[in-house]
Design a protein around this motif. Structure first.
Motif, PDB file in Angstrom:
ATOM      1  N   GLY A  87     -70.858  26.014 -57.795  1.00  0.00           N
ATOM      2  CA  GLY A  87     -70.445  25.856 -59.187  1.00  0.00           C
ATOM      3  C   GLY A  87     -69.001  26.292 -59.360  1.00  0.00           C
ATOM      4  O   GLY A  87     -68.123  25.862 -58.635  1.00  0.00           O
ATOM      5  N   ASN A  88     -68.772  27.191 -60.316  1.00  0.00           N
ATOM      6  CA  ASN A  88     -67.406  27.666 -60.548  1.00  0.00           C
ATOM      7  C   ASN A  88     -67.155  29.041 -59.917  1.00  0.00           C
ATOM      8  O   ASN A  88     -66.274  29.776 -60.344  1.00  0.00           O
ATOM      9  CB  ASN A  88     -67.092  27.702 -62.045  1.00  0.00           C
ATOM     10  N   LEU A  89     -67.929  29.364 -58.883  1.00  0.00           N
ATOM     11  CA  LEU A  89     -67.777  30.630 -58.178  1.00  0.00           C
ATOM     12  C   LEU A  89     -67.342  30.373 -56.736  1.00  0.00           C
ATOM     13  O   LEU A  89     -67.953  29.570 -56.030  1.00  0.00           O
ATOM     14  CB  LEU A  89     -69.108  31.397 -58.179  1.00  0.00           C
ATOM     15  N   VAL A  90     -66.282  31.046 -56.328  1.00  0.00           N
ATOM     16  CA  VAL A  90     -65.801  30.957 -54.949  1.00  0.00           C
ATOM     17  C   VAL A  90     -66.004  32.327 -54.308  1.00  0.00           C
ATOM     18  O   VAL A  90     -65.550  33.340 -54.836  1.00  0.00           O
ATOM     19  CB  VAL A  90     -64.318  30.534 -54.882  1.00  0.00           C
ATOM     20  N   ALA A  91     -66.712  32.334 -53.188  1.00  0.00           N
ATOM     21  CA  ALA A  91     -66.975  33.575 -52.462  1.00  0.00           C
ATOM     22  C   ALA A  91     -66.176  33.585 -51.168  1.00  0.00           C
ATOM     23  O   ALA A  91     -66.180  32.608 -50.416  1.00  0.00           O
ATOM     24  CB  ALA A  91     -68.466  33.724 -52.162  1.00  0.00           C
ATOM     25  N   PHE A  92     -65.494  34.692 -50.939  1.00  0.00           N
ATOM     26  CA  PHE A  92     -64.795  34.945 -49.680  1.00  0.00           C
ATOM     27  C   PHE A  92     -65.718  35.874 -48.909  1.00  0.00           C
ATOM     28  O   PHE A  92     -65.998  36.994 -49.352  1.00  0.00           O
ATOM     29  CB  PHE A  92     -63.431  35.578 -49.953  1.00  0.00           C
ATOM     30  N   VAL A  93     -66.239  35.390 -47.787  1.00  0.00           N
ATOM     31  CA  VAL A  93     -67.371  36.042 -47.127  1.00  0.00           C
ATOM     32  C   VAL A  93     -66.977  36.637 -45.777  1.00  0.00           C
ATOM     33  O   VAL A  93     -66.440  35.941 -44.915  1.00  0.00           O
ATOM     34  CB  VAL A  93     -68.530  35.045 -46.928  1.00  0.00           C
ATOM     35  N   GLU A  94     -67.284  37.902 -45.604  1.00  0.00           N
ATOM     36  CA  GLU A  94     -67.148  38.589 -44.316  1.00  0.00           C
ATOM     37  C   GLU A  94     -68.518  38.564 -43.655  1.00  0.00           C
ATOM     38  O   GLU A  94     -69.527  38.954 -44.269  1.00  0.00           O
ATOM     39  CB  GLU A  94     -66.692  40.038 -44.544  1.00  0.00           C
ATOM     40  N   VAL A  95     -68.575  38.093 -42.419  1.00  0.00           N
ATOM     41  CA  VAL A  95     -69.839  38.007 -41.681  1.00  0.00           C
ATOM     42  C   VAL A  95     -69.802  39.022 -40.546  1.00  0.00           C
ATOM     43  O   VAL A  95     -68.840  39.076 -39.788  1.00  0.00           O
ATOM     44  CB  VAL A  95     -70.064  36.590 -41.107  1.00  0.00           C
ATOM     45  N   LYS A  96     -70.859  39.817 -40.458  1.00  0.00           N
ATOM     46  CA  LYS A  96     -70.969  40.786 -39.369  1.00  0.00           C
ATOM     47  C   LYS A  96     -72.293  40.563 -38.658  1.00  0.00           C
ATOM     48  O   LYS A  96     -73.355  40.557 -39.283  1.00  0.00           O
ATOM     49  CB  LYS A  96     -70.908  42.228 -39.891  1.00  0.00           C
ATOM     50  N   ARG A  97     -72.205  40.376 -37.354  1.00  0.00           N
ATOM     51  CA  ARG A  97     -73.401  40.215 -36.517  1.00  0.00           C
ATOM     52  C   ARG A  97     -73.423  41.368 -35.542  1.00  0.00           C
ATOM     53  O   ARG A  97     -72.414  41.691 -34.922  1.00  0.00           O
ATOM     54  CB  ARG A  97     -73.340  38.888 -35.762  1.00  0.00           C
ATOM     55  N   ARG A  98     -74.577  42.009 -35.418  1.00  0.00           N
ATOM     56  CA  ARG A  98     -74.730  43.136 -34.502  1.00  0.00           C
ATOM     57  C   ARG A  98     -75.967  42.930 -33.648  1.00  0.00           C
ATOM     58  O   ARG A  98     -76.859  42.150 -33.993  1.00  0.00           O
ATOM     59  CB  ARG A  98     -74.848  44.458 -35.274  1.00  0.00           C
ATOM     60  N   LYS A  99     -76.042  43.665 -32.540  1.00  0.00           N
ATOM     61  CA  LYS A  99     -77.169  43.530 -31.612  1.00  0.00           C
ATOM     62  C   LYS A  99     -78.463  44.076 -32.184  1.00  0.00           C
ATOM     63  O   LYS A  99     -79.544  43.597 -31.853  1.00  0.00           O
ATOM     64  CB  LYS A  99     -76.854  44.248 -30.303  1.00  0.00           C
ATOM     65  N   LEU A 104     -76.153  47.532 -38.169  1.00  0.00           N
ATOM     66  CA  LEU A 104     -75.640  46.870 -39.372  1.00  0.00           C
ATOM     67  C   LEU A 104     -75.172  47.867 -40.427  1.00  0.00           C
ATOM     68  O   LEU A 104     -74.257  47.573 -41.192  1.00  0.00           O
ATOM     69  CB  LEU A 104     -76.707  45.947 -39.972  1.00  0.00           C
ATOM     70  N   ASP A 105     -75.799  49.045 -40.462  1.00  0.00           N
ATOM     71  CA  ASP A 105     -75.411  50.047 -41.459  1.00  0.00           C
ATOM     72  C   ASP A 105     -73.966  50.489 -41.285  1.00  0.00           C
ATOM     73  O   ASP A 105     -73.361  51.010 -42.217  1.00  0.00           O
ATOM     74  CB  ASP A 105     -76.336  51.261 -41.382  1.00  0.00           C
ATOM     75  N   PHE A 106     -73.405  50.299 -40.094  1.00  0.00           N
ATOM     76  CA  PHE A 106     -72.047  50.738 -39.812  1.00  0.00           C
ATOM     77  C   PHE A 106     -71.090  49.574 -39.564  1.00  0.00           C
ATOM     78  O   PHE A 106     -69.965  49.769 -39.129  1.00  0.00           O
ATOM     79  CB  PHE A 106     -72.052  51.673 -38.596  1.00  0.00           C
ATOM     80  N   ALA A 107     -71.555  48.362 -39.850  1.00  0.00           N
ATOM     81  CA  ALA A 107     -70.769  47.169 -39.523  1.00  0.00           C
ATOM     82  C   ALA A 107     -69.619  46.933 -40.497  1.00  0.00           C
ATOM     83  O   ALA A 107     -68.635  46.292 -40.152  1.00  0.00           O
ATOM     84  CB  ALA A 107     -71.684  45.948 -39.489  1.00  0.00           C
ATOM     85  N   ILE A 108     -69.733  47.414 -41.703  1.00  0.00           N
ATOM     86  CA  ILE A 108     -68.714  47.141 -42.720  1.00  0.00           C
ATOM     87  C   ILE A 108     -68.309  48.443 -43.397  1.00  0.00           C
ATOM     88  O   ILE A 108     -69.130  49.316 -43.605  1.00  0.00           O
ATOM     89  CB  ILE A 108     -69.233  46.095 -43.742  1.00  0.00           C
ATOM     90  N   ASP A 109     -67.041  48.561 -43.687  1.00  0.00           N
ATOM     91  CA  ASP A 109     -66.538  49.756 -44.369  1.00  0.00           C
ATOM     92  C   ASP A 109     -65.476  49.336 -45.384  1.00  0.00           C
ATOM     93  O   ASP A 109     -65.102  48.163 -45.476  1.00  0.00           O
ATOM     94  CB  ASP A 109     -66.000  50.782 -43.364  1.00  0.00           C
ATOM     95  N   GLN A 110     -64.993  50.293 -46.153  1.00  0.00           N
ATOM     96  CA  GLN A 110     -64.021  49.989 -47.202  1.00  0.00           C
ATOM     97  C   GLN A 110     -62.715  49.428 -46.634  1.00  0.00           C
ATOM     98  O   GLN A 110     -62.087  48.577 -47.254  1.00  0.00           O
ATOM     99  CB  GLN A 110     -63.751  51.234 -48.046  1.00  0.00           C
ATOM    100  N   TYR A 111     -62.312  49.899 -45.464  1.00  0.00           N
ATOM    101  CA  TYR A 111     -61.086  49.403 -44.854  1.00  0.00           C
ATOM    102  C   TYR A 111     -61.199  47.905 -44.558  1.00  0.00           C
ATOM    103  O   TYR A 111     -60.310  47.124 -44.889  1.00  0.00           O
ATOM    104  CB  TYR A 111     -60.783  50.182 -43.561  1.00  0.00           C
ATOM    105  N   ARG A 112     -62.312  47.510 -43.945  1.00  0.00           N
ATOM    106  CA  ARG A 112     -62.509  46.088 -43.627  1.00  0.00           C
ATOM    107  C   ARG A 112     -62.609  45.253 -44.906  1.00  0.00           C
ATOM    108  O   ARG A 112     -62.067  44.153 -44.986  1.00  0.00           O
ATOM    109  CB  ARG A 112     -63.765  45.888 -42.794  1.00  0.00           C
ATOM    110  N   LEU A 113     -63.318  45.771 -45.891  1.00  0.00           N
ATOM    111  CA  LEU A 113     -63.448  45.042 -47.156  1.00  0.00           C
ATOM    112  C   LEU A 113     -62.093  44.899 -47.845  1.00  0.00           C
ATOM    113  O   LEU A 113     -61.806  43.859 -48.438  1.00  0.00           O
ATOM    114  CB  LEU A 113     -64.438  45.738 -48.076  1.00  0.00           C
ATOM    115  N   ALA A 114     -61.266  45.928 -47.766  1.00  0.00           N
ATOM    116  CA  ALA A 114     -59.936  45.860 -48.378  1.00  0.00           C
ATOM    117  C   ALA A 114     -59.090  44.777 -47.711  1.00  0.00           C
ATOM    118  O   ALA A 114     -58.338  44.058 -48.382  1.00  0.00           O
ATOM    119  CB  ALA A 114     -59.241  47.214 -48.288  1.00  0.00           C
ATOM    120  N   ARG A 115     -59.219  44.634 -46.399  1.00  0.00           N
ATOM    121  CA  ARG A 115     -58.477  43.578 -45.686  1.00  0.00           C
ATOM    122  C   ARG A 115     -58.964  42.188 -46.104  1.00  0.00           C
ATOM    123  O   ARG A 115     -58.164  41.277 -46.291  1.00  0.00           O
ATOM    124  CB  ARG A 115     -58.609  43.755 -44.180  1.00  0.00           C
ATOM    125  N   VAL A 116     -60.275  42.032 -46.238  1.00  0.00           N
ATOM    126  CA  VAL A 116     -60.818  40.745 -46.690  1.00  0.00           C
ATOM    127  C   VAL A 116     -60.348  40.464 -48.111  1.00  0.00           C
ATOM    128  O   VAL A 116     -59.951  39.333 -48.434  1.00  0.00           O
ATOM    129  CB  VAL A 116     -62.361  40.727 -46.599  1.00  0.00           C
TER     130      VAL A 116
END
Length: 117
Positions: A48-60, A65-77
Motif C-alpha cells: 500500500g502506502n507503506l515502505v519498509a526498509f528491512v534488515e534480515v538476520k539469519r543465525r544457526k 537471534l536474541d543477539f543478532a540485532i542491536d541499536q548500532y546496526r539499526l542506526a546504520r539501516v
C-alpha cells in the motif's frame, strides 16, 4: 575466507526466504541489497502506502537471534533508509525500519517498526 563466503551465502538464503515470506504477506519487493555510504539495506518492500526498509538476520540457532540485532546496526539501516527514501517513497507514503530474524527450525520472526529514532 571460506567462513566469510559461507556466511555470505547463508545471508543470501535468509534474504531470499524473508523476501518470499513478505510476498506471501502481500508485500512487493522493490529492491534487495541496496548499498549506500551510510550502510546497506537488505530488502526494501512496499505494501500500500507503506515502505519498509528491512534488515534480515539469519543465525544457526534460535538462541543466537536474541543477539543478532542491536541499536548500532539499526542506526546504520535507518541512516541508509533515510538516504534512499527519495528513491522509493511517493507523496503520502509512510516508511519504517523492520527486522526479520531467521533460524533453522524456528518460525520466521518479523519485528515491525524496530527502529524508533
Amino acid at each position: 575466507m571460506r567462513d566469510r563466503r559461507l556466511a555470505e551465502r547463508a545471508g543470501r538464503v535468509g534474504e531470499t526466504a524473508a523476501a518470499w515470506w513478505l510476498r506471501l504477506k502481500g508485500w512487493r519487493i522493490l529492491a534487495r541489497r541496496v548499498r549506500t555510504a551510510a550502510g546497506e539495506v537488505d530488502l526494501i518492500a512496499r505494501k500500500g502506502n507503506l515502505v519498509a526498509f528491512v534488515e534480515v538476520k539469519r543465525r544457526k540457532t534460535g538462541a543466537e537471534l536474541d543477539f543478532a540485532i542491536d541499536q548500532y546496526r539499526l542506526a546504520r539501516v535507518a541512516a541508509a533508509a533515510e538516504s534512499l527514501a527519495h528513491r522509493y517513497l511517493e507523496a503520502g507514503d509512510d516508511m519504517r525500519i523492520d527486522v526479520i530474524l531467521i533460524a533453522p527450525g524456528r518460525a520466521l520472526r518479523h519485528i515491525e517498526n524496530a527502529w524508533i529514532g
